[in-house]
Design an enzyme around this catalytic site. Structure first.
Site, PDB file in Angstrom:
ATOM      1  CE  LYS A 107      -3.309   2.388   2.435  1.00 54.32           C
ATOM      2  NZ  LYS A 107      -4.444   2.292   4.127  1.00 54.32           N
ATOM      3  CD  GLU A 131       9.497  -6.463   6.767  1.00 46.87           C
ATOM      4  OE1 GLU A 131       9.951  -4.765   6.789  1.00 46.87           O
ATOM      5  OE2 GLU A 131       9.137  -6.601   7.860  1.00 46.87           O
ATOM      6  N   GLY A 147      -4.629  -1.802   5.528  1.00 45.00           N
ATOM      7  CA  GLY A 147      -3.584  -3.106   4.995  1.00 45.00           C
ATOM      8  C   GLY A 147      -4.405  -4.442   5.093  1.00 45.00           C
ATOM      9  NE  ARG A 148      -5.747  -3.722  11.830  1.00 48.11           N
ATOM     10  CZ  ARG A 148      -5.131  -2.576  11.386  1.00 48.11           C
ATOM     11  NH1 ARG A 148      -3.717  -2.938  10.767  1.00 48.11           N
ATOM     12  NH2 ARG A 148      -5.369  -1.527  12.807  1.00 48.11           N
ATOM     13  CD  GLU A 169      -0.959  -4.196  11.757  1.00 50.93           C
ATOM     14  OE1 GLU A 169       0.415  -4.925  11.180  1.00 50.93           O
ATOM     15  OE2 GLU A 169      -2.182  -4.597  10.809  1.00 50.93           O
ATOM     16  CG  HIS A 201      -2.774 -35.751  16.765  1.00 46.99           C
ATOM     17  ND1 HIS A 201      -3.226 -36.642  17.838  1.00 46.99           N
ATOM     18  CD2 HIS A 201      -3.785 -35.361  16.280  1.00 46.99           C
ATOM     19  CE1 HIS A 201      -4.108 -37.363  17.185  1.00 46.99           C
ATOM     20  NE2 HIS A 201      -4.788 -37.133  16.268  1.00 46.99           N
ATOM     21  CE  LYS A 235       6.494  -0.854   9.582  1.00 46.70           C
ATOM     22  NZ  LYS A 235       5.324  -0.287   9.099  1.00 46.70           N
TER      23      LYS A 235
HETATM   24  O1  F6P Z   1       2.920  -4.285  10.046  1.00 46.90           O
HETATM   25  C1  F6P Z   1       2.156  -3.031   9.823  1.00 46.90           C
HETATM   26  C2  F6P Z   1       1.812  -2.429   8.124  1.00 46.90           C
HETATM   27  O2  F6P Z   1       1.238  -1.201   8.410  1.00 46.90           O
HETATM   28  C3  F6P Z   1       0.156  -3.404   7.973  1.00 46.90           C
HETATM   29  O3  F6P Z   1      -0.335  -2.867   8.845  1.00 46.90           O
HETATM   30  C4  F6P Z   1       0.449  -3.724   7.043  1.00 46.90           C
HETATM   31  O4  F6P Z   1      -0.760  -4.193   6.309  1.00 46.90           O
HETATM   32  C5  F6P Z   1       1.868  -3.577   6.307  1.00 46.90           C
HETATM   33  O5  F6P Z   1       2.515  -3.200   7.108  1.00 46.90           O
HETATM   34  C6  F6P Z   1       2.041  -4.047   4.822  1.00 46.90           C
HETATM   35  O6  F6P Z   1       2.009  -2.765   4.492  1.00 46.90           O
HETATM   36  P1  F6P Z   1       2.385  -2.100   2.712  1.00 46.90           P
HETATM   37  O7  F6P Z   1       0.824  -2.636   1.749  1.00 46.90           O
HETATM   38  O8  F6P Z   1       2.059  -0.826   3.020  1.00 46.90           O
HETATM   39  O9  F6P Z   1       3.407  -2.630   2.612  1.00 46.90           O
END
Ligand code: F6P
Length: 521
Positions: A207, A213, A264-265, A350, A381, A490
């Site tokens: 987003k 990452e 995002g979620r 979250e 199990h 972060k």
């Molecule tokens: O972990 C924090 C967060 O902002 C989440 O809310 C989000 O889903 C994720 O990182 C990924 O964010 P992006 O889509 O901006 O890479």
């Protein structure tokens, strides 16, 4: 009632009454076995049908008075006004000053009926059609055999879980769809060994297009693509993002946008769902939207007493704040839903793992429980021993599916028998004065039933969870749509990364400095 000035759950008249009523449950006076013996209608009273999902919560430590007081609490909290504000696209994400309007992505009639900001709808529908047309084109493009979604958190968990669910029941076809999320480069490296640059499409899903990452994994994919002699990067990399400028700088020209009002979620329904749309096709994706829409309509219109997301949220509040349960185990008895607990962890923890309310006041009560779990029957199990005989009672959420997609009905019946047996065993327990075979019983569980795992039922199930999380957050007075708690880590990682090269430990605590030295020695 004005949703912005409505009372928090602990400011209602129902709150102290619930505290008092909970005593009988905390002290063990209430016993599920007696409750069923005394009320032949208990199953009917504590179960609820909604689109595509049936829920039995009669095996929970709850009675009619608790239920009535909880419904009173929801009314006193002005829940209806807050729900309607969210569904109408008002700025309910108050710390980020934006709407949380994921329901618009799956709704035309609901938004129209509810009023404001119709202007967005045409834009949403146009963007959706463009994304779905592209998905269908990828599916019929014989040159693309593999699609890799690079994203993390909400840009990974929903699509990954849904693709896995629908793949398990044979509803996916077209190219193979893979997911890479982990900041650990091993995940990407292991996958790339099996791919060919000429036949792979990468989706960089972020987003913000600022998540470290994801950017590092995208760079790894780009380096690999070029090293393999890959040509026409612009055709092999597409972006899903609000930040088109950053995506272009990366070298991506085909970009699918989303809006800042899609959290995002909550973004599976937007272009973040592209890998899912590639896996199941536009008609499957639209069926999933329709299933979610049916749940949205239920949430928007069903009276409180029969409103499934709200009833589940009230149960969550009861268990967390009055009975003191700190965790909930989710165990889907369906191989396709094995990643659902991971998806729910982000959705719930979250959203509601917060210690201040929307006004920034410290909350005097606990909020999100720890959500965890594993597919049944695997969990039996592993950790069910603790659920049955450990000293802590943990509410368990079973999810069972009536119709399997495979033809081995006997095997499926054995699975369903296991799910039913576990829930029953938790409740009835077993007496053994000798000790080791004693099961205390009276342990709470909730049982969800889907007729099948298909796009529409999956859509409804996920919308149910979204609304349940919003509802409990609303009663707690939380803004469920921000996530400030992920920021500090972060920032500190940004400070530490160069120190792994320079070995500079100035200003660090002794533990971090010691570990840094150990890691680079
Ligand atoms: O972990 C924090 C967060 O902002 C989440 O809310 C989000 O889903 C994720 O990182 C990924 O964010 P992006 O889509 O901006 O890479």
């Amino acid at each position: 009632m004005n949703w912005q000035t409505r009372p928090r759950c602990d400011e209602t008249a129902a709150w102290p009454l619930l505290k008092e009523h909970a005593q009988a449950f905390r002290s063990g006076v209430f016993d599920l076995r007696d409750a069923f013996a005394e009320d032949s209608q208990r199953f009917a009273h504590f179960s609820q049908d909604a689109p595509h999902v049936f829920v039995d919560f009669s095996k929970n430590l709850i009675d009619a008075r608790a239920q009535a007081l909880l419904l009173q609490l929801a009314r006193e909290c002005g829940f209806e006004a807050h729900r309607d504000a969210m569904l109408a696209g008002e700025s309910v994400n108050t710390t980020e000053h934006r709407a949380a309007w994921h329901t618009l992505l799956r709704s035309s009639s609901l938004a129209q009926a509810r009023g404001t900001r119709h202007d967005c709808l045409a834009e949403v529908e146009a963007a959706q059609s463009r994304m779905l047309d592209f998905a269908d084109a990828v599916r019929t493009n014989a040159a693309i055999t593999d699609v890799v979604n690079i994203g993390i958190g909400g840009s990974d968990l929903g699509p990954r879980m849904a693709v896995q669910a629908l793949r398990t029941v044979g509803m996916t076809n077209g190219p193979r769809v893979h997911f890479v999320a982990n900041g650990d480069g091993h995940e990407m490296a292991e996958l790339l060994l099996r791919l060919s640059a000429a036949h792979t499409l990468f989706i960089v899903a972020s987003k913000t297009f600022g998540t470290v990452e994801t950017l590092l994994n995208a760079q790894a994919a780009r380096d690999w693509f070029l090293a393999q002699g890959g040509k026409d990067l612009a055709r092999h990399f597409v972006g899903v993002t609000c930040n088109a400028t950053a995506a272009r700088q990366f070298g991506i020209s085909r970009i699918f946008g989303l809006w800042d009002w899609v959290g995002g979620r909550y973004s599976l329904w937007s272009a973040i769902g592209l890998p899912l749309a590639i896996a199941i096709g536009s008609s499957g994706f639209r069926a999933m939207l329709a299933g979610a829409r049916a749940m949205d309509e239920h949430f928007a219109t069903a009276p409180f007493e029969s409103n499934l997301p709200l009833r589940l949220a009230l149960l969550d509040l009861w268990q967390r704040d009055f009975l003191g349960f700190g965790s909930r185990c989710v165990t889907p008895y369906h191989h396709g839903l094995r990643r659902l607990p991971a998806y729910l962890q982000q959705l719930e923890m979250e959203s509601n793992g917060k210690g201040v309310d929307a006004q920034g006041r410290t909350l005097p009560f606990p909020t999100s429980p720890v959500v965890w779990g594993e597919a049944g029957s695997n969990g039996q199990h592993a950790f069910f021993q603790m659920l049955h005989q450990g000293p802590d009672a943990v509410p368990v959420e079973f999810i069972a599916v009536r119709d399997p997609a495979h033809g081995r009905l006997e095997q499926h019946r054995a699975l369903l028998a296991n799910a039913l047996a576990q829930a029953r065993a938790l409740m009835i327990g077993q007496k053994d004065d000798g000790g080791h075979r004693n099961f205390p019983g009276n342990r709470p569980s909730t049982f969800l039933v889907l007729d099948h795992v298909q796009p529409a039922s999956l859509g409804a199930l996920l919308a149910l969870y979204e609304h349940r999380v919003f509802s409990s957050g609303s009663l707690w007075g939380i803004n469920s749509f921000d996530q400030w708690g992920v920021e500090l880590g972060k920032t500190l990682a940004g400070d530490l990364a160069p120190r792994l090269v320079s070995a500079d430990s100035a200003g660090l605590d002794a533990s971090t400095a010691g570990l840094l030295a150990r890691l680079i020695s």
